[in-house]
Structures are given as structure tokens and as C-alpha cells.
Design a protein around this motif. Structure first.
Motif, PDB file in Angstrom:
ATOM      1  N   MET A 209       0.941  -1.337   0.102  1.00  0.00           N
ATOM      2  CA  MET A 209      -0.045   0.405  -0.286  1.00  0.00           C
ATOM      3  C   MET A 209       0.936   1.124   0.198  1.00  0.00           C
ATOM      4  N   ASP A 210       1.931   0.737   0.534  1.00  0.00           N
ATOM      5  CA  ASP A 210       3.085   2.593   0.585  1.00  0.00           C
ATOM      6  C   ASP A 210       3.391   2.761  -0.311  1.00  0.00           C
ATOM      7  N   LEU A 211       3.899   1.610  -1.566  1.00  0.00           N
ATOM      8  CA  LEU A 211       4.240   1.726  -2.679  1.00  0.00           C
ATOM      9  C   LEU A 211       3.808   2.128  -3.623  1.00  0.00           C
ATOM     10  N   GLY A 212       2.535   1.757  -3.665  1.00  0.00           N
ATOM     11  CA  GLY A 212       1.080   2.461  -4.974  1.00  0.00           C
ATOM     12  C   GLY A 212       0.811   3.939  -4.100  1.00  0.00           C
ATOM     13  N   GLY A 213       0.973   3.851  -2.995  1.00  0.00           N
ATOM     14  CA  GLY A 213      -0.008   5.769  -2.680  1.00  0.00           C
ATOM     15  C   GLY A 213      -1.122   5.406  -2.260  1.00  0.00           C
ATOM     16  N   ALA A 214      -1.283   4.310  -1.875  1.00  0.00           N
ATOM     17  CA  ALA A 214      -3.452   4.394  -1.359  1.00  0.00           C
ATOM     18  C   ALA A 214      -3.226   4.667  -0.323  1.00  0.00           C
ATOM     19  N   ARG A 215      -4.236   5.433   0.393  1.00  0.00           N
ATOM     20  CA  ARG A 215      -4.684   6.072   1.356  1.00  0.00           C
ATOM     21  C   ARG A 215      -6.094   6.624   1.418  1.00  0.00           C
ATOM     22  N   TYR A 216      -6.829   6.839   2.571  1.00  0.00           N
ATOM     23  CA  TYR A 216      -7.929   7.284   2.459  1.00  0.00           C
ATOM     24  C   TYR A 216      -8.494   9.157   1.686  1.00  0.00           C
ATOM     25  N   GLY A 217      -9.502   8.565   0.640  1.00  0.00           N
ATOM     26  CA  GLY A 217      -9.443   9.513   0.044  1.00  0.00           C
ATOM     27  C   GLY A 217      -8.965   9.539  -1.468  1.00  0.00           C
ATOM     28  N   ARG A 218      -7.969   8.720  -1.595  1.00  0.00           N
ATOM     29  CA  ARG A 218      -7.633   9.325  -3.013  1.00  0.00           C
ATOM     30  C   ARG A 218      -8.082   8.018  -4.263  1.00  0.00           C
ATOM     31  N   SER A 219      -8.038   8.820  -4.951  1.00  0.00           N
ATOM     32  CA  SER A 219      -9.236   7.919  -6.183  1.00  0.00           C
ATOM     33  C   SER A 219      -7.795   7.115  -6.448  1.00  0.00           C
ATOM     34  N   MET A 220      -8.188   5.462  -7.140  1.00  0.00           N
ATOM     35  CA  MET A 220      -7.007   4.176  -7.840  1.00  0.00           C
ATOM     36  C   MET A 220      -7.859   4.324  -9.050  1.00  0.00           C
ATOM     37  N   ALA A 221      -6.906   4.002  -9.521  1.00  0.00           N
ATOM     38  CA  ALA A 221      -7.296   3.227 -11.392  1.00  0.00           C
ATOM     39  C   ALA A 221      -6.185   2.286 -11.303  1.00  0.00           C
ATOM     40  N   VAL A 222      -7.266   0.717 -11.185  1.00  0.00           N
ATOM     41  CA  VAL A 222      -6.456  -0.640 -11.577  1.00  0.00           C
ATOM     42  C   VAL A 222      -6.854  -1.542 -12.662  1.00  0.00           C
ATOM     43  N   LEU A 223      -6.051  -1.438 -13.401  1.00  0.00           N
ATOM     44  CA  LEU A 223      -5.526  -2.451 -14.477  1.00  0.00           C
ATOM     45  C   LEU A 223      -5.270  -3.664 -14.535  1.00  0.00           C
ATOM     46  N   GLY A 224      -6.746  -4.552 -15.126  1.00  0.00           N
ATOM     47  CA  GLY A 224      -6.713  -5.364 -15.101  1.00  0.00           C
ATOM     48  C   GLY A 224      -7.570  -6.208 -13.862  1.00  0.00           C
ATOM     49  N   PRO A 225      -8.195  -6.970 -13.920  1.00  0.00           N
ATOM     50  CA  PRO A 225      -9.607  -7.826 -12.968  1.00  0.00           C
ATOM     51  C   PRO A 225      -8.090  -9.335 -12.408  1.00  0.00           C
ATOM     52  N   GLY A 226      -7.052  -8.935 -12.818  1.00  0.00           N
ATOM     53  CA  GLY A 226      -6.640 -10.703 -12.125  1.00  0.00           C
ATOM     54  C   GLY A 226      -6.302 -10.410 -11.040  1.00  0.00           C
TER      55      GLY A 226
END
Length: 68
Positions: free
Chosen positions: A1-18
Motif C-alpha cells: 500500500m505504501d508503494l502504490g500510494g493508496a490512502r484515504y480519499g485517494r482515487s485509484m485505477a486498477v488495470l486488469g482484474p487478475g
């Protein structure tokens, strides 16, 4: 999570549902990120549905979205 920058209120795009993409949805959702959008192809319909169940706000079929 730290590497990807995921945190409260931040929008995320995930490319591919694998497996990695779905794990990313779980991690981003657990971190409070949102909205989360997942892209996939028509063949990924079941996995896109699962992404919604796991916390994604949007599941987008991008089949045919790219020319060529």
C-alpha cells in the motif's frame, strides 16, 4: 500500500482484474482509497463483478476502446 500510494480519499485505477488487480482493490479499499475503478475485457466479466464486491466503485469493460 505504501508503494502504490493508496490512502484515504485517494482515487485509484486498477488495470486488469487478475489476481494482482483484485488484491490491489482489496488493499486500496482497506486503506480507505476511493473511488476505485477497475478496467478489464469482456472475457473478464466475472472478475469485474468480483472487483465490485471487493470494494471497487466502477468496473469498466474496455473491450474495443483502443483502435486497431
Amino acid at each position: 500500500m505504501d508503494l502504490g500510494g493508496a490512502r484515504y480519499g485517494r482515487s485509484m485505477a486498477v488495470l486488469g482484474p487478475g489476481p494482482r488487480g483484485l488484491a490491489s482493490v482489496i488493499a486500496a479499499s482497506a486503506a480507505g482509497a476511493g473511488p476505485i475503478a477497475v478496467t478489464g475485457l469482456a472475457a473478464d466479466r466475472d472478475r469485474l463483478g468480483l472487483a465490485l464486491e471487493l470494494g471497487a466503485a466502477h468496473a469498466l469493460d474496455v473491450t474495443g476502446a483502443m483502435p486497431g
